[in-house]
Every structure is written in C-alpha cells, then in structure tokens.
Scaffold this active site. Structure first.
Site, PDB file in Angstrom:
ATOM      1  N   SER A  16       0.710  -1.067   0.003  1.00 15.26           N
ATOM      2  CA  SER A  16      -0.031  -0.059  -0.093  1.00 15.26           C
ATOM      3  C   SER A  16       0.820   1.395  -0.034  1.00 15.26           C
ATOM      4  O   SER A  16       1.855   1.251   0.597  1.00 15.26           O
ATOM      5  CB  SER A  16      -0.823  -0.208   1.439  1.00 15.26           C
ATOM      6  N   ILE A  70       4.971  10.548   5.165  1.00 17.84           N
ATOM      7  CA  ILE A  70       3.842  11.183   4.373  1.00 17.84           C
ATOM      8  C   ILE A  70       2.717  11.605   5.142  1.00 17.84           C
ATOM      9  O   ILE A  70       2.196  12.722   4.879  1.00 17.84           O
ATOM     10  CB  ILE A  70       3.601   9.854   3.322  1.00 17.84           C
ATOM     11  N   CYS A 129       0.231   2.476  10.637  1.00 16.69           N
ATOM     12  CA  CYS A 129       1.090   3.939  10.123  1.00 16.69           C
ATOM     13  C   CYS A 129       2.128   4.187  11.243  1.00 16.69           C
ATOM     14  O   CYS A 129       1.539   4.615  12.078  1.00 16.69           O
ATOM     15  CB  CYS A 129       0.075   4.775   9.574  1.00 16.69           C
ATOM     16  N   ILE A 189       5.800  -6.604   7.005  1.00 14.57           N
ATOM     17  CA  ILE A 189       5.799  -5.439   7.899  1.00 14.57           C
ATOM     18  C   ILE A 189       5.547  -4.091   7.306  1.00 14.57           C
ATOM     19  O   ILE A 189       5.527  -3.697   6.100  1.00 14.57           O
ATOM     20  CB  ILE A 189       7.141  -5.524   8.510  1.00 14.57           C
TER      21      ILE A 189
HETATM   22  O1  RRO Z   1       1.169   7.899   4.888  1.00 17.47           O
HETATM   23  C1  RRO Z   1       2.242   7.526   5.207  1.00 17.47           C
HETATM   24  O2  RRO Z   1       3.059   8.277   5.989  1.00 17.47           O
HETATM   25  C2  RRO Z   1       2.418   5.988   5.750  1.00 17.47           C
HETATM   26  C3  RRO Z   1       1.458   5.183   6.083  1.00 17.47           C
HETATM   27 BR1  RRO Z   1      -0.267   5.414   5.922  1.00 17.47          BR
HETATM   28  C4  RRO Z   1       1.864   3.803   6.436  1.00 17.47           C
HETATM   29  O3  RRO Z   1       1.048   2.804   6.535  1.00 17.47           O
HETATM   30  N1  RRO Z   1       3.107   3.404   6.345  1.00 17.47           N
HETATM   31  C5  RRO Z   1       4.244   4.400   6.294  1.00 17.47           C
HETATM   32  O4  RRO Z   1       5.261   4.062   6.089  1.00 17.47           O
HETATM   33  N2  RRO Z   1       3.762   5.607   5.833  1.00 17.47           N
END
Ligand code: RRO
Length: 295
Positions: A16, A70, A129, A189
């Site tokens: 994702s 992010i 996250c 993970i």
């Molecule tokens: O958007 C993010 O900062 C982010 C998410 Br949702 C996640 O599940 N894993 C990640 O490393 N960044």
C-alpha cells in the site's frame, strides 16, 4: 492461487502507498492494463475525511532504503468513491482497499462503505502507520486490535487483512488477536520507525513529521524474522513484505511463512519491478527441482 478467498493470477502484489495506479495509467496509458505489474492492486490508505498529510520534508534517503513521513494525505472516503474507485475498477486485477481511522467507529464506516462495493475484493486495515499516533496504537496492542475487529467484522463479509506494525513488542500476539477476532489474513511488515537529523541544523530532525517509517533493503531481515514469528503463531494467510528487490527475496519471504508477497520501495526505482520479481520467482521455482542434481 487463492489468498484469503481472493483469486489471484500470481504471487506478487504492491505494498500500500508505493504504487499510484492512477498516475501510472496517465503515464503509460492502456499499456499499463495490458501488462499490469501486480496480481492485485492495494490502494493507498483512505480515511473518512480528507487529509493534507505531514509537513515537508517527507522523505530521507538512507544507505539501504528510505524514511518516509507522508502522513496519509488522501481525498477522503466520498471523493475516493466518486473519483478513484471507477478508475481503479478498470485495472485487470482484484482491488484491495486500505483504510484507517482514528477510532474503531471510523474504520467501521469505511469498511461498510467499501464492503458494499462490488469493485472491491477485500479490505486491508492499516493499524500500523508509523506517522500518526492513533494507527500505531491500534496495531501495537493485541487488545486494541481485538477491539477494532469486534466493531468492524460485522460490517462486511469481504476478506479483512490486518496490516501489522513491526514497532511493537510482539507482532505474533497482535496477529493472534486478529485471528481470534475474525480477520481473514494479516500483512506485514509496515515501516520501521526511524529518524534522520537535519544535515545543517543542530538538534533538529530532517523530516517535517519528526520521525518517519523506514523501508527498503534495510528492513528485509526484520520482515523475515517477523513473518516467521507470525507464521508460528497463527494459521491465517500472510501477505509478507519488507525490502523485496528480487525473486530470491520473494522466495525467502515465502519460505519464512508468507503465502503472498508485496513489493514496496523497489517500485519507486522501477515501476515495473513487480513484473520482474514475479518472473524471477517463477523461474526460481521452476528450477528448484534441479538444486539436488547440481549440488
Ligand atoms: O502515509 C504514511 O505516512 C504512511 C503510512 Br499510511 C503507512 O502505513 N506506512 C508508512 O510508512 N507511511
């Protein structure tokens, strides 16, 4: 192959948030549909309301991977349903929608909304996250994960995949809670919490969010260990990921106990990495009968 009730044409999907299928379609046109690099498409996380994400900078390159902060920027449920879902439904592979909320009731509303859509094959619950406090809390504690599933399980008959965090005492215990409370699969993970210092400003972190999530080759050994730990603890299907760059790496995650493998950070270097890795895996498996002969 079949993963948690989803019929798939191969063993490699995207992690994702690491492949934007809508942007890729704009860039490559219908050629993307003819040779889509993954056996299923997993969306970036969707929340109920729109989110801006974290302040910049959001990325930091490491010797063997990267840090991201992010912070889940996304257009929110309603605009995703209206604008993105019709485009993602045109992809030639099953669609898995990743969702997150700051409370179980939020996640339940998302699961109900996507569960009612025939375009959606399954849901991935992002309780892991590293860049927002609430998601981390729900997935770091077996009790919180169980409580979440108790609220959301009844909202859909579609497969629920729980995305586990490596940033907790025992991913195996969280996976067991997910299994006992109705999850159909687990994925792991997510990224490993880390930090980079600003190169010029003493005592200041580089990332706008302070800390971030580490991904890429640096986390592959962690992924292997955690997939094996979870495999020993639960019977659920496992979607394994973390630093996969080659068919050999995918085979190792499968040998550690995964049933399906996701490619993440490697797709930033080559958007067609998924196809290459899938082809390498097929070749390794086709030749595996030869190992005893040549040794
Ligand atoms: O958007 C993010 O900062 C982010 C998410 Br949702 C996640 O599940 N894993 C990640 O490393 N960044």
């Amino acid at each position: 192959m079949n993963f948690a009730g989803i019929e798939l044409s191969g063993s490699i999907v995207n992690a994702s948030g690491t492949f934007d299928a809508i942007a890729a379609r704009r860039a490559f046109g219908d050629a993307l549909l003819a040779s889509f690099p993954f056996a299923a498409f997993v969306s970036k996380t969707v929340t109920l309301e729109p989110r801006q994400g974290n302040p910049p900078p959001r990325l930091w390159e490491l010797g063997a991977g990267m840090l991201n902060s992010i912070g889940l920027p996304n257009k929110g449920l309603n605009r995703f349903l209206a604008e993105d879902l019709p485009q993602l439904a045109e992809l030639p592979v099953p669609l898995i929608v990743n969702v997150m909320g700051s409370a179980p009731q939020d996640v339940a509303r998302l699961v109900a909304a996507f569960g009612a859509r025939e375009e959606v094959a399954a849901l991935e619950l992002n309780v892991s996250c590293p860049n927002v406090t609430t998601g981390l809390l729900m997935g770091a504690d077996p009790g919180e994960t169980a409580a979440l599933l108790d609220v959301v399980r009844s909202q859909t008959a579609k497969p629920l995949i729980v995305k586990l965090t490596p940033n907790c005492a025992s991913p195996g215990e969280v996976a067991a809670a997910a299994e006992q409370h109705g999850a159909d699969a687990v994925s792991l993970i997510n990224t490993v919490r880390g930090m980079a210092m600003h190169p010029r400003r003493p005592r200041e972190p580089w990332l706008g969010g302070g800390t971030g999530g580490m991904s890429g080759p640096a986390v592959r050994a962690i992924a292997l260990a955690q997939v094996r730990e979870v495999r020993r603890r639960v019977r659920l299907p496992i979607l394994g990921m973390g630093g996969v760059q080659s068919g050999r790496h995918a085979r190792e995650l499968l040998d550690a106990g995964a049933d399906l493998v996701a490619v993440g950070t490697e797709s930033f270097r080559d958007p067609l990495a998924g196809s290459r890795i899938a082809a390498e895996l097929l070749e390794i498996d086709a030749n595996s009968g030869m190992i005893g002969v040549t040794a």
